[in-house]
Enzyme design. Structure first.
Site, mmCIF file in Angstrom:
data_model
loop_
_atom_site.group_PDB
_atom_site.id
_atom_site.type_symbol
_atom_site.label_atom_id
_atom_site.label_comp_id
_atom_site.label_asym_id
_atom_site.label_seq_id
_atom_site.Cartn_x
_atom_site.Cartn_y
_atom_site.Cartn_z
ATOM 1 N N SER A 130 48.554 36.415 38.193
ATOM 2 C CA SER A 130 48.704 37.514 39.137
ATOM 3 C C SER A 130 48.415 36.991 40.539
ATOM 4 O O SER A 130 47.586 36.088 40.713
ATOM 5 C CB SER A 130 47.711 38.624 38.799
ATOM 6 O OG SER A 130 47.645 39.567 39.856
ATOM 7 N N TYR A 143 39.330 42.541 37.481
ATOM 8 C CA TYR A 143 40.668 42.095 37.072
ATOM 9 C C TYR A 143 41.002 40.762 37.749
ATOM 10 O O TYR A 143 41.490 39.821 37.102
ATOM 11 C CB TYR A 143 41.704 43.161 37.446
ATOM 12 C CG TYR A 143 43.123 42.746 37.145
ATOM 13 C CD1 TYR A 143 43.582 42.709 35.830
ATOM 14 C CD2 TYR A 143 43.997 42.380 38.165
ATOM 15 C CE1 TYR A 143 44.878 42.315 35.543
ATOM 16 C CE2 TYR A 143 45.296 41.991 37.891
ATOM 17 C CZ TYR A 143 45.732 41.961 36.581
ATOM 18 O OH TYR A 143 47.014 41.563 36.289
#
Ligand SMILES: NC(=O)c1ccc[n+]([C@@H]2O[C@H](COP(=O)([O-])OP(=O)(O)OC[C@H]3O[C@@H](n4cnc5c(N)ncnc54)[C@H](OP(=O)(O)O)[C@@H]3O)[C@@H](O)[C@H]2O)c1
Length: 262
Positions: A130, A143
């Site tokens: 990501s 996250y």
């Protein structure tokens, strides 16, 4: 390798990005073995499915066995869990689940799959990272930490396996419109002017990555630039994230004060 030669074992195949990947891979002539905890309602003709929970040792072992039997030569690890909000709103159980799904499971799967992949003349191992694994954003501490760990793991494995037949790669999407992002993330993205891709954009990037065998691919502009600037300038960019901080939902978890836990 050419997509048409790929036999792709894909975790997270029931997710928003995973479903788009199944379609794109199928359309490019690749064989697909999808992995998910449930059973999918629709699969392209010829696609195979394995039901496995990657949070368990049995699930990891089942995926490793299936990769060998099915002769997978490309593994795409796209299963993952989200976490968004101020740290005070994130229960410890959610932190553990996110780290298990996004970091520990890919490590365990890699270890379990390597004996099979190393026996092949050519294989590819692709992780779904990501942009948040390289740029720390307010609201994505847990996250982002899980994905930062995954980026570090993939980079080290790429170097560890550099003289082997296994090519290690990482595909790093920016925010993408799937069930992964709830209304709170969509509101944050609107407030901060963060663009969102469709899952089809990510699936098309996967096909390119399989064919190019590039080490890593960050999707989206200005995220690609942001990742480079962040690596170079680090703390000198902190003042640029005030709007992100102000766009966070307020903390809602009841924190336990000293004495209450006994
Ligand atoms: N959407 C975004 O904005 C975005 C941006 C950058 C990176 N990513 C990454 O892209 C990947 C896919 O995201 P998405 O948007 O497609 O998410 P999604 O729609 O929520 O799908 C998540 C997938 O992970 C699977 N999964 C979760 N826990 C699992 C477990 N214990 N065992 C087996 N499978 C499990 C789910 O399977 P079940 O059907 O069994 O629940 C589902 O297939 C994730 O790694 C995510 O971190 C997403």
């Amino acid at each position: 390798m050419r997509a048409a030669e790929a036999r792709v074992l894909l975790t997270g195949a029931s997710g928003g990005i995973g479903r788009a990947m199944v379609q794109a891979l199928h359309g490019a002539g690749a064989a697909v073995l999808g992995v998910g905890r449930g059973t999918p309602s629709m699969l392209p003709a010829g696609a195979a499915w394995l039901q496995a929970d990657l949070g368990t040792a049995e699930g990891v072992a089942a995926v490793a066995r299936a990769a060998g039997h099915w002769r997978a030569n490309v593994v795409v690890l796209a299963a993952g869990l989200p976490a968004f909000g101020p740290l005070a709103s994130t229960p410890v159980a959610q932190m553990q689940a996110v780290l298990q799904a996004n970091l520990l499971a890919p490590m365990q799967l890699t270890q379990a799959l390597l004996p099979h992949l190393r026996g092949l003349p050519r294989a590819q191992m692709i992780y779904l990272g990501s942009a948040l694994g390289r740029i720390g954003l307010p609201g994505f501490a847990v996250y982002g930490a899980s994905k930062a760990g995954l980026h570090g793991f993939a980079e080290a494995m790429r170097r560890e396996l550099a003289d082997s037949t296994v090519r290690v790669q990482i595909l790093a999407p920016r925010s993408t419109r799937t069930g992964f992002n709830g209304a709170a993330v969509e509101a944050y993205n609107r407030a901060t002017g963060t663009a969102m891709d469709t899952p089809q954009v990510v699936a098309a990037a996967l096909l390119q990555l399989i064919e190019s065998e590039a080490a890593e691919r960050f999707i989206g502009w200005p995220e690609r630039l942001g990742v480079r600037l962040n690596a170079l300038l680090g703390g000198r960019l902190d003042a640029g994230f005030g709007k992100h901080r102000r766009s966070l939902p307020s903390a809602s978890l009841n924190t336990i004060t000293e004495g209450e836990s006994s």
